[in-house]
Design an enzyme around this catalytic site. Structure first.
Site, PDB file in Angstrom:
ATOM      1  N   LEU A  92      -8.982 -75.365 -51.670  1.00 33.61           N
ATOM      2  CA  LEU A  92      -9.293 -76.579 -52.960  1.00 33.61           C
ATOM      3  C   LEU A  92      -8.787 -77.363 -52.123  1.00 33.61           C
ATOM      4  CD1 LEU A  92     -10.035 -74.654 -55.778  1.00 33.61           C
ATOM      5  CD2 LEU A  92     -12.126 -75.001 -53.363  1.00 33.61           C
ATOM      6  N   THR A 126     -16.218 -77.870 -32.894  1.00 36.64           N
ATOM      7  CA  THR A 126     -16.932 -79.117 -32.808  1.00 36.64           C
ATOM      8  C   THR A 126     -17.230 -80.073 -30.874  1.00 36.64           C
ATOM      9  OG1 THR A 126     -16.408 -81.180 -33.717  1.00 36.64           O
ATOM     10  CG2 THR A 126     -14.558 -80.493 -33.543  1.00 36.64           C
ATOM     11  N   ASP A 127     -18.557 -80.363 -31.687  1.00 36.07           N
ATOM     12  CA  ASP A 127     -18.330 -80.700 -30.496  1.00 36.07           C
ATOM     13  C   ASP A 127     -17.533 -82.140 -29.639  1.00 36.07           C
ATOM     14  OD1 ASP A 127     -19.336 -82.888 -31.996  1.00 36.07           O
ATOM     15  OD2 ASP A 127     -21.718 -83.119 -30.571  1.00 36.07           O
ATOM     16  N   GLU A 128     -16.906 -82.345 -30.805  1.00 32.62           N
ATOM     17  CA  GLU A 128     -15.896 -83.713 -30.442  1.00 32.62           C
ATOM     18  C   GLU A 128     -14.579 -83.343 -29.767  1.00 32.62           C
ATOM     19  OE1 GLU A 128     -14.334 -85.948 -34.018  1.00 32.62           O
ATOM     20  OE2 GLU A 128     -15.996 -85.944 -34.658  1.00 32.62           O
ATOM     21  N   TYR A 138      -7.718 -84.993 -34.929  1.00 37.56           N
ATOM     22  CA  TYR A 138      -8.850 -84.407 -35.569  1.00 37.56           C
ATOM     23  C   TYR A 138      -8.735 -82.622 -34.422  1.00 37.56           C
ATOM     24  CZ  TYR A 138     -12.876 -82.329 -37.111  1.00 37.56           C
ATOM     25  OH  TYR A 138     -13.857 -81.084 -36.714  1.00 37.56           O
ATOM     26  N   LYS A 174      -8.426 -79.339 -33.578  1.00 37.80           N
ATOM     27  CA  LYS A 174      -9.477 -78.433 -33.146  1.00 37.80           C
ATOM     28  C   LYS A 174      -9.923 -77.545 -32.312  1.00 37.80           C
ATOM     29  CE  LYS A 174     -12.632 -77.529 -36.021  1.00 37.80           C
ATOM     30  NZ  LYS A 174     -12.483 -75.907 -37.378  1.00 37.80           N
TER      31      LYS A 174
HETATM   32  P1  NAD Z   1     -14.970 -79.952 -45.655  1.00 39.55           P
HETATM   33  O1  NAD Z   1     -13.817 -80.756 -44.979  1.00 39.55           O
HETATM   34  O2  NAD Z   1     -15.967 -80.762 -45.957  1.00 39.55           O
HETATM   35  O3  NAD Z   1     -14.782 -77.868 -45.756  1.00 39.55           O
HETATM   36  C1  NAD Z   1     -13.527 -77.536 -45.268  1.00 39.55           C
HETATM   37  C2  NAD Z   1     -12.912 -76.996 -46.527  1.00 39.55           C
HETATM   38  O4  NAD Z   1     -11.851 -76.442 -45.679  1.00 39.55           O
HETATM   39  C3  NAD Z   1     -12.325 -77.648 -47.509  1.00 39.55           C
HETATM   40  O5  NAD Z   1     -13.550 -75.900 -48.683  1.00 39.55           O
HETATM   41  C4  NAD Z   1     -10.604 -77.391 -47.831  1.00 39.55           C
HETATM   42  O6  NAD Z   1     -10.330 -76.843 -48.873  1.00 39.55           O
HETATM   43  C5  NAD Z   1     -10.663 -76.405 -46.964  1.00 39.55           C
HETATM   44  N1  NAD Z   1      -9.397 -75.747 -46.614  1.00 39.55           N
HETATM   45  C6  NAD Z   1      -9.123 -76.787 -46.519  1.00 39.55           C
HETATM   46  N2  NAD Z   1      -7.315 -76.056 -45.573  1.00 39.55           N
HETATM   47  C7  NAD Z   1      -7.148 -75.012 -46.023  1.00 39.55           C
HETATM   48  C8  NAD Z   1      -6.623 -74.432 -45.591  1.00 39.55           C
HETATM   49  N3  NAD Z   1      -5.143 -74.492 -45.174  1.00 39.55           N
HETATM   50  N4  NAD Z   1      -6.471 -73.108 -46.512  1.00 39.55           N
HETATM   51  C9  NAD Z   1      -7.951 -72.519 -47.061  1.00 39.55           C
HETATM   52  N5  NAD Z   1      -8.703 -73.667 -46.558  1.00 39.55           N
HETATM   53  C10 NAD Z   1      -8.171 -74.335 -46.735  1.00 39.55           C
HETATM   54  O7  NAD Z   1     -15.171 -80.042 -43.962  1.00 39.55           O
HETATM   55  P2  NAD Z   1     -17.175 -79.157 -43.019  1.00 39.55           P
HETATM   56  O8  NAD Z   1     -17.058 -80.059 -42.833  1.00 39.55           O
HETATM   57  O9  NAD Z   1     -17.243 -78.355 -43.993  1.00 39.55           O
HETATM   58  O10 NAD Z   1     -16.151 -78.481 -41.868  1.00 39.55           O
HETATM   59  C11 NAD Z   1     -16.250 -77.191 -41.846  1.00 39.55           C
HETATM   60  C12 NAD Z   1     -15.588 -76.827 -40.552  1.00 39.55           C
HETATM   61  O11 NAD Z   1     -16.675 -76.890 -39.313  1.00 39.55           O
HETATM   62  C13 NAD Z   1     -14.657 -77.583 -39.760  1.00 39.55           C
HETATM   63  O12 NAD Z   1     -13.741 -76.200 -39.305  1.00 39.55           O
HETATM   64  C14 NAD Z   1     -14.371 -78.426 -38.876  1.00 39.55           C
HETATM   65  O13 NAD Z   1     -14.176 -78.550 -37.667  1.00 39.55           O
HETATM   66  C15 NAD Z   1     -16.083 -77.975 -38.380  1.00 39.55           C
HETATM   67  N6  NAD Z   1     -17.438 -78.889 -38.083  1.00 39.55           N
HETATM   68  C16 NAD Z   1     -18.131 -80.180 -39.215  1.00 39.55           C
HETATM   69  C17 NAD Z   1     -18.561 -80.655 -38.477  1.00 39.55           C
HETATM   70  C18 NAD Z   1     -19.347 -81.705 -39.847  1.00 39.55           C
HETATM   71  O14 NAD Z   1     -20.716 -82.784 -38.751  1.00 39.55           O
HETATM   72  N7  NAD Z   1     -18.994 -81.676 -41.240  1.00 39.55           N
HETATM   73  C19 NAD Z   1     -19.364 -80.797 -37.818  1.00 39.55           C
HETATM   74  C20 NAD Z   1     -18.594 -79.553 -36.046  1.00 39.55           C
HETATM   75  C21 NAD Z   1     -17.855 -78.616 -36.660  1.00 39.55           C
HETATM   76  O1  DAU Z   2     -19.020 -84.331 -34.367  1.00 43.89           O
HETATM   77  C1  DAU Z   2     -18.813 -83.111 -35.132  1.00 43.89           C
HETATM   78  C2  DAU Z   2     -17.763 -83.690 -36.131  1.00 43.89           C
HETATM   79  O2  DAU Z   2     -19.079 -85.059 -36.999  1.00 43.89           O
HETATM   80  C3  DAU Z   2     -16.888 -83.064 -37.342  1.00 43.89           C
HETATM   81  O3  DAU Z   2     -16.425 -82.160 -35.997  1.00 43.89           O
HETATM   82  C4  DAU Z   2     -16.562 -83.917 -37.772  1.00 43.89           C
HETATM   83  O4  DAU Z   2     -15.671 -82.516 -38.650  1.00 43.89           O
HETATM   84  C5  DAU Z   2     -16.731 -84.318 -38.621  1.00 43.89           C
HETATM   85  O5  DAU Z   2     -16.637 -85.506 -39.379  1.00 43.89           O
HETATM   86  C6  DAU Z   2     -17.863 -85.848 -37.875  1.00 43.89           C
HETATM   87  O6  DAU Z   2     -16.929 -86.267 -36.971  1.00 43.89           O
HETATM   88  P1  DAU Z   2     -17.237 -87.777 -37.242  1.00 43.89           P
HETATM   89  O7  DAU Z   2     -16.702 -88.993 -36.890  1.00 43.89           O
HETATM   90  O8  DAU Z   2     -18.217 -88.208 -36.021  1.00 43.89           O
HETATM   91  O9  DAU Z   2     -18.341 -88.237 -38.123  1.00 43.89           O
HETATM   92  P2  DAU Z   2     -18.155 -89.549 -39.361  1.00 43.89           P
HETATM   93  O10 DAU Z   2     -19.159 -89.041 -40.387  1.00 43.89           O
HETATM   94  O11 DAU Z   2     -16.942 -90.331 -39.715  1.00 43.89           O
HETATM   95  O12 DAU Z   2     -18.693 -90.563 -38.565  1.00 43.89           O
HETATM   96  C7  DAU Z   2     -19.945 -90.181 -38.012  1.00 43.89           C
HETATM   97  C8  DAU Z   2     -19.884 -92.267 -37.253  1.00 43.89           C
HETATM   98  O13 DAU Z   2     -19.839 -92.733 -38.107  1.00 43.89           O
HETATM   99  C9  DAU Z   2     -19.093 -92.153 -36.053  1.00 43.89           C
HETATM  100  O14 DAU Z   2     -19.278 -92.640 -34.641  1.00 43.89           O
HETATM  101  C10 DAU Z   2     -17.547 -93.617 -36.909  1.00 43.89           C
HETATM  102  C11 DAU Z   2     -18.892 -94.228 -37.882  1.00 43.89           C
HETATM  103  N1  DAU Z   2     -18.581 -94.669 -39.226  1.00 43.89           N
HETATM  104  C12 DAU Z   2     -17.754 -93.696 -40.010  1.00 43.89           C
HETATM  105  C13 DAU Z   2     -17.610 -93.817 -41.728  1.00 43.89           C
HETATM  106  C14 DAU Z   2     -16.867 -93.078 -42.118  1.00 43.89           C
HETATM  107  C15 DAU Z   2     -18.884 -95.359 -39.588  1.00 43.89           C
HETATM  108  O15 DAU Z   2     -19.538 -96.543 -38.834  1.00 43.89           O
HETATM  109  N2  DAU Z   2     -18.603 -95.865 -41.221  1.00 43.89           N
HETATM  110  C16 DAU Z   2     -17.870 -95.399 -41.872  1.00 43.89           C
HETATM  111  O16 DAU Z   2     -17.575 -95.930 -42.748  1.00 43.89           O
END
Ligand code: NAD
Ligand code: DAU
Length: 346
Positions: free
Chosen positions: A38, A128-130, A153, A157
């Protein structure tokens, strides 16, 4: 997955909570152990409807705490582990990288070690694709694209992915990795682009667009990501990486304009228009373009996304409008400090 016990880490976060709901809606005889620390990024309201569900056990704890993790494995004997737990926001990793290495690398290692000792059937690392870095105007990331992360980040990963693959090669651990593109949908914390746009439209605040707004992301509805993970858990081959994407490339500025249009349509009297757009200084190390080749998961496992961008985005906006209380409840002091730190310097 009927009859199984799954340890889901990070199951209170954006994708994790969607995944837990996805499982419980589909399987009646399943036990989900939800381990989450959390952090700031979470609102327990994401799971409030599951309080009385005996199939769901929530445990507040840190994935880096090996003793506690071992106790959980001993008590619940999970068949599978799905590791969502992470620090997930690129901009925060630029401000404060340390916690990213701790949670994303050391936390993954702790879980891999425990899963090995307790001989789980499957360990899925949600990646992640990143990790692939940035594309130019042409081409797609395949699973063979070399890892070349740009941010703390994505480097953390990538570290976890390499550890997971090493556990498979060295110890034969049944590890699977999914590398997914940008998700959107309900319960996303408003530090990521799409909920920032929606929230700022609602508040009449400037919508910050980094650089020239021409960076490209490949957007996937979170429900499709959940179904891909289930498919990989059921049919994936241990030791393999599977890319997951939405075939839905969009520049950031087009995304901003699209959401402004949808919001203005829903709230015609709220003064939402493109005058809210504010170009600000670029993100450091900003990857220019992500685009996924998801043909391996399609051909080997028969998975494809099913939610159109139009439907997914309409559902996301409507959910945000119906859940203003959720949005308001995640705006903490920490969030406001972060917002100020991240945006005031731009
Ligand atoms: P999020 O930040 O919403 O959720 C992450 C969760 O991990 C949170 O509930 C947080 O409390 C928990 N957490 C963090 N540190 C912890 C710890 N030490 N022990 C236990 N729990 C912990 O992130 P999300 O967007 O839901 O991403 C989830 C996963 O998917 C991540 O691994 C992220 O790298 C991956 N991912 C996200 C995206 C995206 O677009 N959001 C895309 C590709 C992959
Ligand atoms: O590609 C997968 C990833 O996507 C995940 O692994 C990450 O956890 C997730 O956070 C996300 O990363 P991005 O950096 O691509 O997402 P974000 O929403 O932060 O940003 C999306 C795009 O928008 C990026 O090019 C940065 C831009 N951006 C982001 C924010 C927050 C802006 O232009 N303005 C903003 O305020």
């Amino acid at each position: 997955m009927e009859g199984m016990t799954l340890l889901v880490t990070g199951g209170a976060g954006f994708i994790g909570s969607n995944f837990v709901h996805h499982l419980l809606e589909r399987y009646s005889d399943i036990a989900v152990i939800d381990l989450d620390m959390l952090t700031y990024a979470v609102n327990l309201a994401n799971l409030s409807d599951l309080e009385a569900d005996p199939r769901h056990t929530f445990v507040r704890g840190d994935i880096c705490d090996r003793k506690m993790v071992d106790r959980l494995f001993q008590e619940h004997r999970p068949d599978m582990v799905i590791n969502f737990a992470a620090e997930s926001h690129v901009d925060r990793s630029i401000l404060e990288p340390d916690v990213f290495v701790r949670t994303n690398v050391l936390g993954a290692q702790c879980l891999l070690g425990a899963a090995r000792e307790h001989e789980v059937e499957r360990f899925l690392q949600v990646s992640t694709d990143e990790v692939y870095g940035s594309l130019g105007p042409e081409g797609l990331f395949t699973e063979d694209t070399p890892i070349d992360p740009s941010s703390p980040y994505s480097a953390s990963k990538a570290g976890a992915d390499l550890l997971a693959l090493a556990y498979n090669r060295t110890f034969g651990s049944p590890v699977l990795i999914t590398r997914c593109s940008n998700n959107y949908g309900p319960y996303q914390f408003p530090e990521k682009l799409i909920p920032v746009i929606i929230m700022n439209c609602l508040e009449g605040r400037p919508i910050p667009v980094y650089g020239d707004g021409m960076n490209v992301r490949d957007w996937l509805y979170v429900g499709d990501h959940c179904s891909a993970i289930c498919r990989v858990l059921k049919r994936g081959r241990p030791g393999e990486v599977y890319n997951v994407g939405g075939n839905n490339e969009c520049t950031n500025i087009d995304m901003v304009r699209t959401i402004i249009r949808i919001m203005a349509d829903r709230l015609p009297d709220a003064g939402i228009d493109e005058s809210l757009i504010s170009f600000v200084a670029d993100r450091k190390g900003h990857d220019r373009r992500y685009a996924i080749d998801a043909s391996k998961i399609a051909s080997d496992l028969g998975w494809e996304p099913t939610t159109s961008f139009e439907r997914g985005m309409a559902e996301t906006v409507d959910w945000s409008l119906e859940n203003r209380g959720w949005m308001d409840s995640v705006i903490s002091k920490d969030y406001l400090n972060y917002y100020d730190r991240n945006y005031s310097q731009r």
